[in-house]
Every structure is written in C-alpha cells, then in structure tokens.
Design a protein around this motif. Structure first.
Motif, short mmCIF file in Angstrom:
data_model
loop_
_atom_site.label_atom_id
_atom_site.label_comp_id
_atom_site.label_asym_id
_atom_site.label_seq_id
_atom_site.Cartn_x
_atom_site.Cartn_y
_atom_site.Cartn_z
N ALA A 1 0.82 -1.12 -0.06
CA ALA A 1 -0.36 -0.09 -0.27
C ALA A 1 0.90 0.93 0.23
O ALA A 1 0.66 2.62 -0.43
N LEU A 2 2.08 0.72 0.33
CA LEU A 2 2.80 2.30 1.68
C LEU A 2 4.30 2.68 -0.07
O LEU A 2 4.63 3.70 -0.23
N SER B 1 1.24 1.07 -10.14
CA SER B 1 1.63 -0.49 -9.93
C SER B 1 0.50 -1.23 -9.81
O SER B 1 -0.49 -1.29 -9.43
N PRO B 2 0.56 -2.81 -10.57
CA PRO B 2 -0.40 -3.60 -11.03
C PRO B 2 -0.67 -4.01 -9.31
O PRO B 2 -1.59 -4.64 -8.93
N PHE B 3 0.61 -4.05 -8.25
CA PHE B 3 0.36 -4.63 -7.25
C PHE B 3 0.09 -3.55 -6.07
O PHE B 3 -0.16 -4.02 -5.00
N ASN B 4 -0.16 -1.81 -6.49
CA ASN B 4 -0.62 -1.20 -5.55
C ASN B 4 -2.12 -1.25 -4.66
O ASN B 4 -3.03 -1.83 -5.27
N ILE B 5 -2.29 -1.36 -3.29
CA ILE B 5 -3.31 -1.76 -2.47
C ILE B 5 -3.60 -0.51 -2.21
O ILE B 5 -3.49 0.48 -1.54
N PRO B 6 -4.88 0.30 -3.39
CA PRO B 6 -5.16 1.56 -2.83
C PRO B 6 -5.78 1.32 -0.83
O PRO B 6 -6.38 0.80 -0.96
N VAL C 1 -7.19 -1.21 2.01
CA VAL C 1 -6.80 -1.78 3.07
C VAL C 1 -8.04 -1.28 4.23
O VAL C 1 -7.68 -2.51 5.03
N GLN C 2 -8.12 -0.28 3.96
CA GLN C 2 -9.51 -0.17 5.09
C GLN C 2 -10.30 -0.83 4.97
O GLN C 2 -10.99 -0.76 5.73
N SER D 1 -2.50 7.21 4.43
CA SER D 1 -2.49 5.97 4.00
C SER D 1 -1.75 4.94 5.14
O SER D 1 -2.12 3.92 5.21
N ALA D 2 -0.60 5.85 5.20
CA ALA D 2 -0.16 5.46 6.53
C ALA D 2 -0.63 4.82 7.29
O ALA D 2 -0.66 3.90 8.42
N ALA D 3 -1.83 5.87 8.62
CA ALA D 3 -2.33 5.43 9.65
C ALA D 3 -3.28 4.40 8.68
O ALA D 3 -3.73 3.07 9.41
N LYS D 4 -4.17 4.54 7.60
CA LYS D 4 -5.12 3.16 7.56
C LYS D 4 -4.30 1.84 7.55
O LYS D 4 -4.88 0.63 7.99
N ALA D 5 -2.86 1.76 6.70
CA ALA D 5 -1.51 0.98 6.79
C ALA D 5 -1.52 0.09 8.51
O ALA D 5 -1.72 -1.37 8.26
N ALA D 6 -1.38 0.70 8.57
CA ALA D 6 -0.89 0.72 10.12
C ALA D 6 -2.33 0.07 11.22
O ALA D 6 -1.93 -0.52 11.86
#
Lengths: 375, 256
Positions: free
Chosen positions: A27-28, A34-39, A43-44, A199-204
């Motif tokens: 995600a970050l 990128s095809p590997f990116n998770i929007p 994530v949420q 995005s960082a808070a969401k990933a955390a």
C-alpha cells in the motif's frame, strides 16, 4: 480440537502475519499505478473485515464451545467502538466546527456547558483503551451473572441478548444520553497524533487488526485447549451432568461470556477509526444476528471457521451490495439456508476430512429436557 | 452440632437420613412423607412402579428439587435442603442418570478427567497442570470399569452399555461417599447386566450405593436390602424374598 483443525489454524495465523506485513508494504511502497499497489480504500475494507473476524471468533468461543447463542454481541462490539470514538472525538479539540477545546461539536450544538462525567478521561489514550475492554466486560458480567444464575438457556437466552442490544440501540439514539444521539460520533481527525486520512494510518490500523485477530484466535485456542475449555464443551453437551459433578456451571459460562465480550469490544475499537464513524445503528439487533450467520457459515465450534466465515460473507456482501443492492438480505438468507442444509460444518467442513470416530454433533443441548424429571 | 443430632442416634449414625419428605408439583404429590435411612457403607436397592417417586427422591438428595417439608441430612451434619447441586456434589454425593449422560464429544479419558476430584473453579481449571495422581486415578477407574482399551475413544461412539459404565466410572472418579444410581441396566443385554451387577458390588465394597431399578433379576443379583416405594412413600423394606412375600407389595407391584 483436532490436530487437523490446528494445522488449518496455524496456516491461517501465518497468512494473517504475512498480510500484516505485506499489505502495508504494497500500500505504501508501490506507486499508485503499479499493478501491486493496494489502494487505501481497499486496505480500509480489508481491515474492517478483520475486525468482523475478531467479533466472529469471540462469538464462536461462547456459541460454538459453550452453546450460548448470543444474539447481542453487536452491543459489545459497539460499546468498544463508542469508547474508541469518544477518544477520537476528544482528539479533535479546536479543529471542530465550533472550535471548543473541550466539548465535542454535538455538545456545543445542544448548548451543553460542561463535559458529562461519562466523557471524563477520554482524552487519555490508555484510559480510553481501558474502557474499550472494561465497559463491554462489565456489561457482560452483569448480564451474564443474572442470566446464567437464573439458568436461562437456549432460545430464551438468545432472545434476552437481542433485547439487551435493542435497549442500548434505543438508548443511544437519544440526544440526552450524551453520546451524539442519532448521528453518533464522527469527523475524527487523528489517532495518537497520526491523521486518520493518511495512507500510513490506514495501513497501520490494518496491521493492528491482523495482529489483534491473531491474538484473539490464540487466546481462544489456549482457553479451549485447557481443562477449563474441556469443561466448557462439557457444559454445552450435558449441562446437568456438570452440575452433578460439582461444577458451578454459571461461573464457567460467565467467564467465557466476559472474555468474549472484551474481545468483541476490542474488535469494535479497531473498527471505528477505520470506518470513521460510530452511531447507534451498530447496536441494531440485525447486526448481531448477522454475526451469528458468519459463524454458522464459516463453521461453528472451529474458531478459524468463524473468522473465515466473517471474512467471506462480508466479501460477498461488498460485492453483492455493489452488483444488486436491493437483494443482499435475500442473498444472505439464501446463503444461510444453503449452508445449513448442505454444509452443516460450514465452509471449514469442506477442508476437514470426515473422521470415522467422530461423535454426532450435539443438537442445541440447551433446549433438551433436563434429566430426571420423573413424575 | 445441631440439637437434632445430639438427640437422635439414628441421624448421627447414618450417612443419609430422610425424614418425612414431601414434594408436590402443581398439586401432584410426588413424595408423601418419605423416610429412609442409609448406614455408612451400605448398598440399597430401591424398587417401585412408575411414578412411585424414585427419581424425585434422587432429585431431593442431589439438590435439584427442594422438598415442601421434611428433613434431609447427609453424614449426620449437612442439611441437603439448603444446598445446591454443586455444593452437594462437593460433599460427596454422585449421581448417575437414568439415560446414560456422558460428554459425547470428549474422549473417555477426558470424561473421567473432568469428573476426577480436583478444584472445579474457572481459574483452577484454566491454569491447572496435569498431575500424576489424576492419571493414576483415571488408570484405576478404566481398569475397574473395563474401559481400558477405549481410553482415546470419543464417548459418543461407545455402545449403550459402555456409556453406562463410563458414567459409573465418572461417579467413582468424583470419589463420592454416596453413589445414587438410577436404572443402570435399562436397555442392557443379559451379559452386560451381569457385568454391571458385578461392577456395582465391587464399588459397594468401599462406597455407599443407592440403586434404583426395575429389573428384578438384577436386584436379586445385587443381593442387598430392598426398599419398595409406592405413591411417594416407603411401602416395605427387607430382603428381596421378604418384600416379595409381602401381600401389599404383591398387590401394587409384583403381582401385576
């Protein structure tokens, strides 16, 4: 627990641990195209599923292993959520519409002058976290103490748990009750100083949810594996036998119920910052029933199955409500009927090889007539 | 020391003392002034037609039903009418149900483990460790009940007779002073019935036992004092031959 079930559990834990690392990295650290990116929205969404999975594991601990079909676990989830929401509200401070450093916006709007006692201390994160566990735990303790002592079992217990969540549902709707009424708590800004929109808070939060699910599964598995866990299953299968063996059945049930409620509260606390709102609709009786359906679909009395059930049903719900928004409830109903008819052990039953020496699944022993009712 | 105790030698020397017990359910009198005294170490068979109050009597002794009147004392000291099931089980009264009631999803070994005398609280069971004494008790009971080869079997897969023996084994694991056994041979084959009688005689060597039974052959095989219940009270007692010869007993029960 069979060794086979434990192996599935181990695989599940390893996958969760991997997800806790890989999802934030993808995600970050990957570019948005990128095809590997998770929007971030995904994530949420995944984080939300994991919170539901914790709730399902909590419910399976009491339903699957002790035969207590609680249809009020949504209330414990929501109370944990409210406790987290109150912390987040107090973090807003002067950034609110009315810029009041102490009072949240809705209180200023209602023309309140002072912070209600129930809100004191919620500016402190440790205190709020304590309340996340304490409030659902104490409610479960009080409720369970009366219900189990009075030997309320089976459908009667299910009905009063529905009544409990419905009563809270009504109460939280009232503005005077002091928790934002109909609108609930929202417009959160940050958690421990990190902006929730980042995005960082969401990933955390996703990683925290995955870790919490691993811990919830691990704790439940340890409980089930102990002699206490065996006693719990024995209560499910032959409650009066346990009484005549000298066990205080009500205490055995009460402990599991309280542990389960605390787990549900923690799930709710992780859920609220990810969805950005908590309102009385979380107490709706239908929510608690839906949680029981996740457990049944995944496989009651397996812990992992409950988590898998919660994730897959909610995945289906997300897709279904996008594709045919009108028909989700029919879809859910049909799913429940199909699983009950064709997969009595739930989705997990597909993974488990049939065992020769397996005893027949007990039929809701809570409803069975007690032994020794001679004349 | 209660006053009654010091004045009543029957009570002092009894393990179980029931005096004038009455119980009614919605106007139906299940027990009407039942009195029964069991000496320590005694084995007693209770017979009587359906509805004579046999199971209700067991319910009163184990605390499931509270009597409307009468006295129920255990060991000359404990008032059973004031205690609940768990407390009474803790005093050392074990009960076997009419229908075999074992934990179907647990192994034979775990069934016995849960029954074995040990602290029963939440935290004691949650953090308790396996101990050697418990293992030895389980081994001993598996041998007594002839279930040794079935240790790891799930109880739900046992035959009817094996379940009955397992349940009797669970009572033994509790290490009770008094065992109440309700129709242990109902639905058993003749061979199983004979084996059960032998098992109970073995147990009676160091426990007091009350057996409720319909099966006369079985009662004869036990060879102990018999009490006949009828309409909630004791009709007669004595050896099986004595009570079989009693005209009142013949009329209500054996003559039919």
């Amino acid at each position: 627990m069979s060794p086979q079930l434990d192996r599935i559990g181990l695989v599940f834990v390893v996958l969760l641990a991997l997800a806790a690392v890989v999802v934030p990295v993808l995600a970050l650290a990957t570019p948005a195209d990128s095809p590997f990116n998770i929007p971030p929205y995904l994530v949420q969404l995944l984080g939300k599923y994991l919170c539901y999975a914790i709730l399902a594991v909590a419910l399976d601990l009491v339903w699957g292993y002790c035969g207590i079909l609680s249809l009020g676990h949504g209330a414990f989830f929501a109370l944990g959520g409210y406790a987290m929401g109150m912390y987040l509200m107090r973090q807003i401070g002067t950034r609110g519409v009315y810029a009041n450093p102490i009072l949240p916006d809705f209180m200023v709007f209602l023309n309140w002058k002072a912070l209600p006692v129930a809100w004191w201390g919620f500016d402190s994160f440790p205190y709020a976290m304590l309340m996340v566990a304490l409030v659902p735990g104490l409610l479960a303790l009080a409720f369970g103490w009366f219900a189990f002592r009075s030997r309320v079992t089976g459908v009667y217990l299910s009905i009063i748990t529905q009544a409990m969540t419905f009563a809270l549902f009504k109460e939280f709707f009232r503005n005077d009750f002091g928790f934002g009424g109909n609108n609930g708590l929202t417009d959160f800004k940050d958690l421990l100083g990190f902006p929730l929109q980042s995005s960082a808070a969401k990933a955390a939060l996703f990683s925290a949810s995955a870790i919490a699910l691993i811990l919830a599964y691990g704790a439940a598995r340890l409980i089930i594996g102990s002699k206490y866990g065996k006693a719990l299953t024995a209560v499910r299968d032959a409650e009066s036998r346990m009484r005549f063996l000298g066990y205080r059945v009500e205490n055995l049930k009460l402990f599991a119920f309280v542990v389960s409620a605390v787990m549900a509260g923690i799930a709710g606390a992780l859920y609220v910052p990810q969805v950005g709102i908590i309102n009385p609709s979380e107490f709706a009786p239908a929510n608690s029933i839906e949680a029981a359906i996740w457990v049944a679909v995944g496989g009651r009395g397996t812990l992992v199955g409950a988590a898998i059930g919660a994730i897959s049903v909610n995945f289906a719900k997300t897709w279904f409500t996008g594709a045919f928004p009108e028909f989700w409830l029919y879809g859910l109903g049909a799913l429940f009927v199909l699983v009950t008819l064709f997969l009595p052990k739930g989705l997990l039953g597909l993974l488990l090889r049939p065992r020769r020496e397996r005893a027949p699944t007990p039929e809701t022993p809570a409803l069975a007539i007690e032994e020794g009712a001679d004349p | 020391m209660t006053l009654a105790e010091s004045h009543n030698p029957t009570l002092t020397h009894s393990l179980l003392y029931l005096d004038g017990i009455s119980v009614s359910f919605d106007g139906y009198k299940a027990l009407r002034g039942l009195s029964l005294v069991l000496a320590p170490g005694e084995m007693r068979a209770i017979i009587g037609p359906n509805g004579a109050g046999k199971t209700t009597m067991m319910d009163v002794i184990t605390g499931k039903t509270k009597p409307d009147e009468g006295e129920a004392m255990f060991d000359g000291r404990f008032d059973l009418t004031k205690l609940d099931e768990a407390e009474i089980a803790g005093l050392g009264i074990g009960r076997k149900f009419q229908k075999p009631t074992v934990f179907e999803n647990h192994t034979v070994e775990d069934n016995l483990l849960l029954a074995t005398k040990a602290p029963r609280g939440v935290f004691a069971t949650l953090f308790g460790r396996d101990d050697k004494g418990v293992r030895r008790t389980i081994d001993r009971i598996l041998a007594t009940t002839r279930l040794g080869g079935l240790r790891a079997r799930v109880a739900g897969s046992l035959s009817h007779g094996q379940k009955q023996w397992l349940e009797i084994g669970m009572l033994l694991a509790q290490d009770p002073k008094l065992l109440l056994v309700d129709e242990p041979v109902a639905g058993m084959t003749d061979a199983e019935t004979a084996a059960t009688a032998e098992l109970l005689r073995e147990i009676a060597r160091d426990h007091s036992v009350v057996v409720v039974e319909h099966d006369m052959t079985f009662v004869r095989e036990l060879g102990v004092k018999v009490t006949v219940l009828h309409e909630g009270a004791v009709l007669a007692d004595g050896s099986l031959d004595q009570v079989s010869a009693d005209p009142r007993v013949i009329e209500v029960y054996l003559g039919r």
